[in-house]
Design an enzyme around this catalytic site. Structure first.
Site, short mmCIF file in Angstrom:
data_model
loop_
_atom_site.label_atom_id
_atom_site.label_comp_id
_atom_site.label_asym_id
_atom_site.label_seq_id
_atom_site.Cartn_x
_atom_site.Cartn_y
_atom_site.Cartn_z
N GLY A 17 42.15 31.58 34.39
CA GLY A 17 43.26 31.98 34.83
C GLY A 17 43.83 30.93 35.75
O GLY A 17 43.28 30.14 36.23
N LYS A 80 40.21 33.48 27.86
CA LYS A 80 39.52 34.12 27.18
C LYS A 80 38.60 33.18 26.31
O LYS A 80 37.37 33.66 25.93
CB LYS A 80 40.14 34.67 26.11
CG LYS A 80 41.27 35.94 26.44
CD LYS A 80 41.88 36.75 25.58
CE LYS A 80 43.10 36.45 24.87
NZ LYS A 80 43.81 36.89 24.07
N GLY A 122 33.77 31.21 35.30
CA GLY A 122 33.49 31.67 34.18
C GLY A 122 33.63 30.24 33.48
O GLY A 122 32.67 29.84 32.70
N ASP A 145 40.74 33.44 43.45
CA ASP A 145 40.03 34.33 43.98
C ASP A 145 38.95 33.65 45.09
O ASP A 145 38.23 34.78 46.04
CB ASP A 145 39.07 35.09 42.86
CG ASP A 145 39.66 35.69 41.95
OD1 ASP A 145 40.95 35.90 41.90
OD2 ASP A 145 39.47 35.64 40.60
N ARG A 180 56.78 55.31 56.48
CA ARG A 180 55.86 55.50 55.43
C ARG A 180 54.55 54.56 55.52
O ARG A 180 54.34 53.55 56.16
CB ARG A 180 56.52 54.95 53.78
CG ARG A 180 57.63 55.66 53.59
CD ARG A 180 58.20 54.84 52.34
NE ARG A 180 59.16 55.84 51.55
CZ ARG A 180 60.29 55.39 50.79
NH1 ARG A 180 60.36 54.22 50.75
NH2 ARG A 180 61.06 56.15 50.44
N GLN A 292 50.90 36.29 42.55
CA GLN A 292 50.07 35.67 43.36
C GLN A 292 49.39 34.31 42.81
O GLN A 292 48.77 33.54 43.44
CB GLN A 292 48.75 36.60 43.79
CG GLN A 292 49.10 37.86 44.70
CD GLN A 292 48.07 38.97 44.37
OE1 GLN A 292 47.40 39.04 45.38
NE2 GLN A 292 48.19 39.56 43.39
O1 F6P Z 1 40.40 35.26 38.19
C1 F6P Z 1 41.84 35.09 38.68
C2 F6P Z 1 42.67 36.58 38.46
O2 F6P Z 1 44.15 36.24 38.74
C3 F6P Z 1 42.02 37.67 39.12
O3 F6P Z 1 42.40 37.75 40.33
C4 F6P Z 1 42.49 38.73 38.13
O4 F6P Z 1 41.59 39.85 38.45
C5 F6P Z 1 42.40 38.19 36.92
O5 F6P Z 1 42.56 36.86 36.94
C6 F6P Z 1 43.69 38.84 36.00
O6 F6P Z 1 43.42 38.11 34.65
P1 F6P Z 1 44.88 38.35 33.62
O7 F6P Z 1 45.71 37.09 33.87
O8 F6P Z 1 44.03 38.02 32.35
O9 F6P Z 1 45.49 39.43 33.86
#
Ligand code: F6P
Length: 366
Positions: A17, A80, A122, A145, A180, A292
């Site tokens: 990512g 992927k 990964g 992360d 809330r 994020q």
């Molecule tokens: O590893 C980075 C991350 O943004 C994680 O925090 C999150 O779980 C995942 O990738 C989201 O993946 P995707 O962009 O495939 O939705």
């Protein structure tokens, strides 16, 4: 030619990512390669897809000028593509094949002497397997992360923490107005770095992370206690990797042809429903999602990406392969990729960060 070794041409790719700071890292590989080592750099497109499909373009000085502050990656990314279990993007049968030998062939045909892989756990695990197949690699750790081992921190994380803190600040004012409970869900996969750091920086009242077991009744009691103290709202920050009390991850999807097939998301909605039912307080859930990962990197991430990119380039130029550039204290150094592959760095439940969160009366659900 580089005078110290016979490295003349290297490839660079961004896998996994995306995150803020990737372009700063690419720039920090390309500029010193040209300026200090006379090494040619070839950009590989869309993570490992480009290595399998032979999609490569030379990266010159002009290609990396002006990209330091840009979010995303000029090379494209894929979370992927895995050469060892490769699903072609147009493969309707969804059958995976091992394309790693094709990667070796494409690497050799392109006349590359080394491969710089910028990625998270990964991407770095795959990089280590490619090293075993004979492709000389150097890794650079990135991810919002912050779960890569053997480095103090990854770039992209600081920017994401800032985004989470800003979101918590904003949600504070509306929570106060409406009295809330607001549940804010962060990314972070199986670790709580992002929720804990962003939650602490934003002053979250309750922070739930995968590393600390929680009970819903405890969370509700903390909200009730706040009421008794005159606090008419509560902010709960929860990491997407927190499980339900029955031990299930909450998933927003399953991506079959992905290195990590699980796509987490939705625990905040589950918690919001439970909290509302048990306390009677109006409760809302907000999933921060890909906001994020986007946008301009903060200055610290630009610097960290630059330092790690330069360290990795030096390692490649010196023939120091099978390594990853890492930050240790205030210094950058290389560590063995073998020690990084297949591992994840998690929050220490009895470490300083958790201890400090508790000391400022942040409730952690246990
Ligand atoms: O590893 C980075 C991350 O943004 C994680 O925090 C999150 O779980 C995942 O990738 C989201 O993946 P995707 O962009 O495939 O939705």
């Amino acid at each position: 030619m580089n005078p110290s070794t016979d490295v003349e041409r290297i490839g660079v790719l961004t896998g996994g990512g995306d995150c803020p700071g990737l372009n700063a890292a690419i720039r920090a590989v390309v500029k010193p390669a040209i300026y200090e080592h006379d090494i040619e750099v070839i950009g590989i497109e869309d993570g490992y897809n480009g290595l399998v499909q032979d999609k490569m373009t030379p990266l010159g000085w002009d290609d990396v000028s002006g990209i330091l502050a840009q979010g995303g990656t000029i090379l494209g990314a894929s979370n992927k593509a895995n050469p060892f279990k490769y699903y072609p993007p147009d493969n309707e049968t969804k059958k995976a094949t091992d394309m790693s030998e094709q990667c070796v062939k494409n690497f050799e045909d392109a006349g590359l002497d080394a491969l710089v892989c910028i990625g998270g756990d990964g991407t770095l695990t795959i990089a280590n397997k490619l090293q075993d197949l004979g492709i000389p690699v150097v890794g650079i750790p990135k991810t919002i992360d912050n779960d890569v081992v053997e480095t103090d921190v990854t770039f992209g994380f600081g920017t994401a923490v800032q985004i989470v803190a800003n979101a918590v600040d904003r949600i504070h004012t509306t929570a106060q107005s409406h009295q809330r409970v607001m549940v804010i869900e962060t990314m972070g996969r199986y670790t709580g770095w992002l929720a804990l750091n962003g939650g602490m920086a934003g002053g979250g009242d309750i922070i739930l992370i995968p590393e600390i077991e929680y009970s819903i009744e405890n969370v509700c009691n903390a909200i009730r206690e706040r009421h008794q103290m005159g606090r008419r709202f509560s902010i709960v920050v929860v990491a997407e990797g927190v499980k339900t009390p029955s031990g299930e991850f909450v998933e927003r999807g399953h991506v079959e042809d992905s290195y990590d097939q699980r796509r987490l998301g939705g625990i905040s909605k589950y918690l919001a429903d439970e909290i509302e039912e048990r306390t009677g307080d109006e409760t809302r859930a907000t999933i921060l999602g890909h906001v994020q990962r986007g946008g301009t990197p903060i200055a610290r991430d630009r610097l960290l990406a630059t330092l790690l990119g330069h360290e990795a380039l030096n390692a490649a130029a010196d023939g120091n392969f099978g390594t990853m550039a890492a930050l240790r204290g205030t210094k950058t150094e290389t560590v063995s990729l073998d020690k990084v592959a297949g591992r994840q760095r998690r929050v220490d439940p009895s470490g300083d960060l958790v201890e400090t969160a508790r000391a400022v009366a942040t409730y952690l659900g246990d």
